[in-house]
Design a protein around this motif. Sequence first.
Motif, mmCIF file in Angstrom:
data_model
loop_
_atom_site.group_PDB
_atom_site.id
_atom_site.type_symbol
_atom_site.label_atom_id
_atom_site.label_comp_id
_atom_site.label_asym_id
_atom_site.label_seq_id
_atom_site.Cartn_x
_atom_site.Cartn_y
_atom_site.Cartn_z
ATOM 1 N N SER A 81 0.829 -1.208 0.000
ATOM 2 C CA SER A 81 0.000 0.000 0.000
ATOM 3 C C SER A 81 0.859 1.252 0.000
ATOM 4 O O SER A 81 0.418 2.316 -0.413
ATOM 5 C CB SER A 81 -0.904 0.012 1.233
ATOM 6 O OG SER A 81 -1.618 -1.198 1.322
ATOM 7 N N THR B 207 4.017 5.360 3.379
ATOM 8 C CA THR B 207 3.708 6.743 3.741
ATOM 9 C C THR B 207 2.223 7.058 3.575
ATOM 10 O O THR B 207 1.788 8.167 3.841
ATOM 11 C CB THR B 207 4.511 7.737 2.874
ATOM 12 O OG1 THR B 207 4.128 7.564 1.510
ATOM 13 C CG2 THR B 207 5.993 7.517 3.030
ATOM 14 N N THR B 208 1.448 6.079 3.133
ATOM 15 C CA THR B 208 0.013 6.332 3.025
ATOM 16 C C THR B 208 -0.596 6.382 4.419
ATOM 17 O O THR B 208 -0.098 5.762 5.348
ATOM 18 C CB THR B 208 -0.694 5.213 2.236
ATOM 19 O OG1 THR B 208 -0.438 3.967 2.894
ATOM 20 C CG2 THR B 208 -0.175 5.135 0.816
ATOM 21 N N ASP B 209 -1.677 7.135 4.560
ATOM 22 C CA ASP B 209 -2.345 7.232 5.855
ATOM 23 C C ASP B 209 -2.790 5.868 6.354
ATOM 24 O O ASP B 209 -2.713 5.572 7.532
ATOM 25 C CB ASP B 209 -3.565 8.157 5.750
ATOM 26 C CG ASP B 209 -3.148 9.611 5.917
ATOM 27 O OD1 ASP B 209 -1.940 9.891 5.773
ATOM 28 O OD2 ASP B 209 -4.015 10.455 6.195
ATOM 29 N N ASN C 29 2.558 14.648 -0.501
ATOM 30 C CA ASN C 29 1.656 14.131 -1.529
ATOM 31 C C ASN C 29 1.125 15.280 -2.380
ATOM 32 O O ASN C 29 -0.024 15.680 -2.256
ATOM 33 C CB ASN C 29 0.506 13.386 -0.853
ATOM 34 C CG ASN C 29 -0.277 12.556 -1.848
ATOM 35 O OD1 ASN C 29 -0.076 12.674 -3.060
ATOM 36 N ND2 ASN C 29 -1.182 11.741 -1.347
ATOM 37 N N ARG D 127 -2.321 15.874 -3.932
ATOM 38 C CA ARG D 127 -3.435 16.251 -3.071
ATOM 39 C C ARG D 127 -3.626 17.766 -2.975
ATOM 40 O O ARG D 127 -4.652 18.222 -2.496
ATOM 41 C CB ARG D 127 -3.210 15.702 -1.657
ATOM 42 C CG ARG D 127 -3.436 14.230 -1.562
ATOM 43 C CD ARG D 127 -4.851 13.927 -1.165
ATOM 44 N NE ARG D 127 -5.114 12.500 -1.238
ATOM 45 C CZ ARG D 127 -6.285 11.978 -1.560
ATOM 46 N NH1 ARG D 127 -7.290 12.762 -1.853
ATOM 47 N NH2 ARG D 127 -6.454 10.688 -1.592
ATOM 48 N N GLY E 170 -5.919 7.392 -2.406
ATOM 49 C CA GLY E 170 -5.028 7.476 -1.264
ATOM 50 C C GLY E 170 -3.914 6.450 -1.229
ATOM 51 O O GLY E 170 -3.192 6.363 -0.261
ATOM 52 N N LEU E 171 -3.797 5.675 -2.272
ATOM 53 C CA LEU E 171 -2.802 4.622 -2.241
ATOM 54 C C LEU E 171 -1.759 4.861 -3.331
ATOM 55 O O LEU E 171 -2.071 5.336 -4.424
ATOM 56 C CB LEU E 171 -3.496 3.269 -2.449
ATOM 57 C CG LEU E 171 -4.509 3.005 -1.336
ATOM 58 C CD1 LEU E 171 -5.562 2.010 -1.739
ATOM 59 C CD2 LEU E 171 -3.779 2.527 -0.077
ATOM 60 N N ASP E 172 -0.532 4.523 -2.994
ATOM 61 C CA ASP E 172 0.594 4.852 -3.866
ATOM 62 C C ASP E 172 0.610 4.059 -5.166
ATOM 63 O O ASP E 172 1.195 4.485 -6.144
ATOM 64 C CB ASP E 172 1.914 4.573 -3.129
ATOM 65 C CG ASP E 172 2.162 5.591 -2.038
ATOM 66 O OD1 ASP E 172 1.423 6.602 -1.996
ATOM 67 O OD2 ASP E 172 3.091 5.380 -1.240
#
Length: 425
Positions: free
Chosen positions: A56, A59-61, A203, A206, A260-262
């Motif tokens: 995932s 660094t993703t939330d 990011n 965003r 939200g995913l890399d």
Amino acid sequence: MTTRFQAPRGTQDVLPDMQPYWQAVNDAIRVVTRLHGFRRIDTPAFEYAGVFEKGSGDTTDIVEKEMYTFEDRGGERLALTPEGTPAICRAYLEHGMASWPQPVRLYTTHQMFRYDRPQKGRYRQHTQFDCEILGSTDPLIDAEVIAVLWRLYTMLGIRNIGVRLGSLDDLAPRRAYVERLKDYYRPHLEKLSEDSQRRFERNPLRLLDSKDERDLPYKDAAPKLIDELSPEAKAHHETVLEALGASEIPVAIDPLLVRGLDYYNRTVFEIVPTDDERAQGTIGGGGRYDGLIEILGGPPTPGMGFGSGIERVILEMQRSGVTFDEAAAADVYIVHRAEGAAAAVFGLASKLRSAGIPAICGESNKSMKAQMRGANHSGARFAVIIGDDEFAKGAGMVKDLSGEGEQQQMGIADIPAYLAAKLRA
RNA sequence: GCGGGCGUAGCGUAGUGGUUAACGCGUCUGGUUGUGGCCCAGAAGAUCGCGGGUUCGAACCCCGCCGCUCGCCCCA
């Protein structure tokens, strides 16, 4: 705190009244996935944490602040599944699915766990319907995946929703674009919101997603990725769009759609209500992830999929006015008040059930009136009444509860066949 | 993680400082001799989310916590 227990924060019980919605969703999932040739896979409730940290993106939330990570007694770092795609990709590799006929179409419904602040439609444990197609770069695959979800929602009676479609291009051109975007924003950095200043580093895509007033003046003039796609990604995107058009699926191009995913590249999409501005409106979304399997240590293998939160789907069904009739608990309710009849009553119920007839026995210690009330509440169409008079004759009174309550006496042994015939009619 | 709103029986609500917290729905029991749905009667069911404080006295005021909810972040 007192010792009074409650379901943990962000979790919920699904009570009987809500089960028809879950049934309907699961039934529709079975139908839709069948129509598209998907096969079911189930993966464990937890994985090695690395599957998500690498898959995932660490660094993703989801991974950084929402994942339930723990160490087991053997010292292994594990994580409750926060999202489905990396787990399925892991299974694809582990079981050598590259040797299956490609592409491989897989679906599942899986519990997902994220430590997040709960709101309506956002829970710490939720259920996701996941579809993944692995092993194809065909843009028609992208359109098909979107169509699966659309068909599901339509089948469930959900109205007023639309597809938002975007493209994130491939990795190299996207990196180049991000640099251009940062160049554009850099001179204004001081004037941006705190969130956006953070986004600038973490990011940048965003930045265009911000709702903060201080950021709005810069959004319009900012370069948009969708306008600068590489020729390959552009052609891909257009084919997806045309295919969806041919399926009569309403699509809105969203140049700012970021997931939200890399791991996403090229196609990304969400399905959202068009008549409700709530923050947790997205009922399903996904995209293409051609680089993910490689990240997990496999050979280059393209993929495309989505996740859809069933709790949110059900909220949308309710918003669309979908309701279900209450199902009867049984077809037959046996009311009994006869000395020594317990075994005969239980035996009759057993015979009825063996004949495929749902049956409930009244409680021995309750009055006939109370048991009759129970019969009424159960929704049963017939009551079988066995009192002392009937039992002495080896008989039961069969009463039709649907109308005026006509009843007739017959031998207990004859009742199952009689009711089977009546209920079939 | 940040900011706002809310929290009274199973559910929906009334009650905003003063005797045993009210109503509707629901649940249970009864309305004679063994029979449901309608009607009638009765009963059970609430430490007023939890804890602390102010006060002679708090469901009602103040603080903390828990939970839900709205927005942000992010996401399904």
